[in-house]
Design a protein around this motif. Structure first.
Motif, mmCIF file in Angstrom:
data_model
loop_
_atom_site.group_PDB
_atom_site.id
_atom_site.type_symbol
_atom_site.label_atom_id
_atom_site.label_comp_id
_atom_site.label_asym_id
_atom_site.label_seq_id
_atom_site.Cartn_x
_atom_site.Cartn_y
_atom_site.Cartn_z
ATOM 1 N N ASP A 14 0.850 -1.192 0.000
ATOM 2 C CA ASP A 14 0.000 0.000 0.000
ATOM 3 C C ASP A 14 0.887 1.244 0.000
ATOM 4 N N TYR A 15 0.355 2.324 -0.539
ATOM 5 C CA TYR A 15 1.066 3.591 -0.483
ATOM 6 C C TYR A 15 1.059 4.108 0.949
ATOM 7 N N THR A 16 2.123 4.776 1.326
ATOM 8 C CA THR A 16 2.178 5.436 2.627
ATOM 9 C C THR A 16 1.477 6.790 2.505
ATOM 10 N N ALA A 52 -4.768 5.982 3.120
ATOM 11 C CA ALA A 52 -3.863 4.865 3.427
ATOM 12 C C ALA A 52 -4.502 3.825 4.340
ATOM 13 N N THR A 53 -5.531 4.211 5.080
ATOM 14 C CA THR A 53 -6.162 3.268 6.014
ATOM 15 C C THR A 53 -7.543 2.815 5.566
ATOM 16 N N CYS A 57 -7.937 -1.125 0.765
ATOM 17 C CA CYS A 57 -6.860 -0.145 0.892
ATOM 18 C C CYS A 57 -6.965 0.941 -0.166
ATOM 19 N N ASN A 59 -5.699 3.919 -2.752
ATOM 20 C CA ASN A 59 -4.687 3.913 -3.797
ATOM 21 C C ASN A 59 -4.684 5.242 -4.528
#
Length: 94
Positions: A14-16, A52-53, A57, A59
């Motif tokens: 996942d992206y931060t 992000a949460t 998830c 994107n």
């Protein structure tokens, strides 16, 4: 079923929140917008950080959707402001 036709699965991390913020800034620049100051940058970070949460998830598509929504809100606000200014000018001229 459909899953059996695609035997290989790819998992991407996942992206931060920081990466999502970078993606948002890239999308803004691509739309010819810029962040006016540190307060705007902070607001952008608050806008994209929850992605992000998200479940599923979040994107980059979620970032695009938020940026498009913000641009739409700005456009509406500016149209209403322009109409109000025109009405005020017309009333003052009368």
């Amino acid at each position: 079923g459909l899953g059996s036709r695609f035997p290989h699965k790819f998992a991407f991390p996942d992206y931060t929140p920081s990466e999502l913020g970078e993606i948002a800034e890239i999308k803004l620049r691509a739309s010819r917008f810029r962040l006016a100051d540190k307060h705007a940058a902070s607001a952008l970070a608050r806008l994209v950080a929850p992605i992000a949460t998200e479940v599923p998830c979040g994107n980059a598509r979620s970032v695009e959707n938020r940026i498009a929504g913000a641009i739409s809100v700005q456009s509406t606000r500016l149209r209403h402001a322009a109409a109000a200014a025109a009405a005020t000018a017309a009333a003052a001229a009368a």
